[in-house]
Design an enzyme around this catalytic site. Structure first.
Site, PDB file in Angstrom:
ATOM      1  N   SER A 202       0.696  -1.283   0.035  1.00 59.68           N
ATOM      2  CA  SER A 202       0.002   0.136  -0.025  1.00 59.68           C
ATOM      3  C   SER A 202       0.725   1.304   0.136  1.00 59.68           C
ATOM      4  CB  SER A 202      -0.946   0.105   1.300  1.00 59.68           C
ATOM      5  OG  SER A 202      -1.757  -1.246   1.014  1.00 59.68           O
ATOM      6  N   SER A 203       2.025   1.293   0.392  1.00 59.16           N
ATOM      7  CA  SER A 203       2.908   2.296   0.426  1.00 59.16           C
ATOM      8  C   SER A 203       4.280   2.111   0.082  1.00 59.16           C
ATOM      9  CB  SER A 203       2.808   2.980   1.796  1.00 59.16           C
ATOM     10  OG  SER A 203       3.521   2.258   2.762  1.00 59.16           O
TER      11      SER A 203
END
Length: 187
Positions: free
Chosen positions: A12-13
């Site tokens: 996600s990041s």
């Protein structure tokens, strides 16, 4: 003709570690595509490249169902389209394999249930996030970048623009963009 083993990894990041996702599957991957983007993001360039790369006979290896799709509908559509193209999709965490030639009603049910749970979990996370932001705002927390201008500077800019001053020159003088100047004038 033997197909390729292709891996797709999504975190996600940017600062999350991708190593754990397909490290211990016991299969040598011919090619791996990695996105560092939220699951809700439709702009995942590596997923698009991965889907374009896959051919009849290939197997797509993914750590878990929630790494592939944004929601249940997207999950079902993606797996079905890949199966129709002769691509096998294997989710390692759930130990589920989907191939067009072996449509198992039980596995389809499992895909739908686990996909629905992943979508539900995502919705709960977003709800908690909204509640947290609302609570922080109620306590006076400000979000976003701090203003580049003091209240006096903002007042001076408004006065000079109102008096017909050149907006580009004023923005440059105060070290702000023209868009920031226009936003200030609209406020």
């Amino acid at each position: 003709m033997k197909g390729q083993n292709i891996g797709y990894i999504r975190v996600s990041s940017v600062d999350q570690n991708t190593e754990r996702q397909l490290a211990d599957i016991g299969i040598e991957l011919d090619k791996t595509f990695t996105d560092k983007a939220s699951g809700k993001d439709t702009n995942r360039p590596e997923l698009i490249r991965c889907l374009s790369h896959l051919r009849d006979g290939d197997t797509l290896h993914i750590h878990s169902i929630d790494r592939l799709a944004r929601n249940l509908k997207d999950l079902q559509t993606t797996v079905e389209e890949l199966n129709n193209e002769g691509v096998t999709v294997k989710f390692h965490k759930e130990n589920l394999t989907f191939e067009g030639s072996n449509d198992s009603p039980m596995q389809t049910l499992m895909l739908q249930m686990l996909g629905a749970f992943a979508q539900f979990e995502r919705t709960l996370i977003m709800e908690r996030q909204r509640e947290g932001i609302a609570a922080a705002r109620a306590k006076g927390k400000k979000f976003g970048a701090p203003s580049k201008l003091t209240p006096d500077q903002a007042a001076e800019i408004k006065m000079r623009v109102t008096q017909g001053g050149n907006k580009s020159e004023i923005a440059k003088e105060f070290g702000i963009s023209r868009q920031t100047l226009y936003s200030l004038m609209a406020a």
